[in-house]
Design an enzyme around this catalytic site. Structure first.
Site, mmCIF file in Angstrom:
data_model
loop_
_atom_site.group_PDB
_atom_site.id
_atom_site.type_symbol
_atom_site.label_atom_id
_atom_site.label_comp_id
_atom_site.label_asym_id
_atom_site.label_seq_id
_atom_site.Cartn_x
_atom_site.Cartn_y
_atom_site.Cartn_z
ATOM 1 N N LYS A 111 0.858 -1.186 0.000
ATOM 2 C CA LYS A 111 0.000 0.000 0.000
ATOM 3 C C LYS A 111 0.897 1.239 0.000
ATOM 4 C CE LYS A 111 -4.269 1.676 2.125
ATOM 5 N NZ LYS A 111 -5.110 1.810 0.942
HETATM 6 N N1 PMP Z 1 -7.529 -2.255 -2.896
HETATM 7 C C1 PMP Z 1 -7.100 -0.995 -2.843
HETATM 8 C C2 PMP Z 1 -6.458 -0.407 -4.026
HETATM 9 C C3 PMP Z 1 -7.263 -0.251 -1.667
HETATM 10 O O1 PMP Z 1 -6.823 1.007 -1.605
HETATM 11 C C4 PMP Z 1 -7.897 -0.831 -0.563
HETATM 12 C C5 PMP Z 1 -8.080 -0.045 0.699
HETATM 13 N N2 PMP Z 1 -6.998 -0.204 1.569
HETATM 14 C C6 PMP Z 1 -8.335 -2.161 -0.667
HETATM 15 C C7 PMP Z 1 -8.136 -2.840 -1.851
HETATM 16 C C8 PMP Z 1 -8.982 -2.843 0.484
HETATM 17 O O2 PMP Z 1 -8.011 -3.150 1.440
HETATM 18 P P1 PMP Z 1 -8.390 -3.263 2.984
HETATM 19 O O3 PMP Z 1 -9.553 -4.184 3.048
HETATM 20 O O4 PMP Z 1 -7.183 -3.857 3.598
HETATM 21 O O5 PMP Z 1 -8.696 -1.906 3.455
#
Ligand code: PMP
Length: 306
Positions: A155
């Protein structure tokens, strides 16, 4: 809703206005940072605020910092203490979205590994209207970044130029949200969420090798679907035209939560209304995050004593 007045910056509780860094910091010059979006859920009956799956978010953040070769940054325990202190400083008694960023500071060149700074703040924010109403999505012309070029499962702040381009295209064309295909033309994910489809009564979701962010909400729903709904869950490559064949589709993420997708490229999904499996998963998810599932309290970190 604006960010709550107190933030935490390198371990110190500071006012929003005083939370500053130099304009030539590595994160500004090179987009070099990793971040997390977490939610803390307020439970009125229990008078408690709890952060959902904080350990998993901190683990993903540490993994990302390692991949970006950030050195000398904060330990997960320090981040956890800081985030909880920040929430308490704001005396928050409502559901909020927490933004936590570990960034390249200093005035070094491209391959600098430090110094590393960190910051977190909270925005009071309940569910979007899409959670109830559903979202109309577009498969955009931008491909999802490929892991051969950028670490897609990290991320990283810089990665989000891709998500931004996708979202700008979808919103500009009158849709509510963007779906990205990967470089092979398979379904990857939404601009800020992962995707799940209902096909023949089974839950199907693009595999972690489809250049997705390895979503904590996706993992949560897989677990809840299997254990509470008795659903079979399949992780595999997903074709674009399966989006048009699916009975139901949902998008999931910490910020988005669980959003029914009611149309893709103007084609209604199922009968064009949120479906029963999506609604059942929403119910299980919201009960869990609000601390109403005794067997899942291990996923929740209380903010206030007692
Ligand atoms: N994909 C992307 C591109 C994101 O930004 C997010 C948000 N963090 C997610 C998927 C979902 O991830 P999470 O469930 O860990 O928040």
């Amino acid at each position: 809703m604006p960010t709550a007045p107190w933030m935490v910056h390198n371990g110190a509780i500071v006012r929003y206005e005083d939370c500053r860094l130099h304009a030539f910091a590595g994160v500004v010059k090179y987009g070099c940072a990793v971040f997390e979006g977490l939610r803390a859920y307020w439970n009125e009956r229990q008078a408690q605020l709890r952060v959902f799956r904080m350990a998993e978010h901190l683990e993903r953040l540490a993994f990302g910092a390692r991949v970006l070769r950030l050195e000398g940054g904060p330990e997960p325990a320090e981040l956890e203490r800081g985030v909880l202190a920040m929430l308490r400083a704001n005396a928050l008694r409502e559901t909020c979205h927490i933004r936590l960023i570990v960034y390249l500071d200093g005035d070094g060149e491209l391959a600098a590994r430090g110094p590393v700074g960190w910051v977190a703040g909270a925005v009071p924010r309940g569910s979007s209207r899409f959670v109830a109403e559903g979202m109309r999505m577009k498969v955009v012309s931008w491909a999802r970044i490929t892991d051969a070029a950028m670490p897609a499962r990290v991320k990283a702040t810089g990665n989000y130029l891709n998500n931004r381009a996708a979202e700008l295209e979808a919103l500009g064309d009158g849709y509510d949200g963007a779906i990205l295909l990967d470089a092979r033309g398979e379904v990857s994910e939404a601009s800020g969420a992962c995707l799940m489809l209902v096909r023949e009564g089974r839950l199907v979701t693009p595999a972690v090798t489809s250049d997705i962010l390895e979503s904590i909400t996706r993992a949560t729903l897989v677990e809840l679907a299997r254990s509470e709904l008795g659903l079979e869950v399949v992780e595999r490559p997903v074709d674009r035209s399966e989006l048009y064949a699916a009975r139901e589709i949902l998008a999931c993420g910490s910020g988005w939560e669980v959003v029914p997708v009611i149309s893709v490229d103007r084609l209604p999904v199922g009968d064009g209304r949120p479906g029963p499996i999506t609604r059942a998963l929403q119910e299980a998810y919201f009960a869990t995050v609000r601390g109403e599932r005794p067997e899942r309290m291990g996923w929740l970190t209380p903010v206030y004593p007692g």
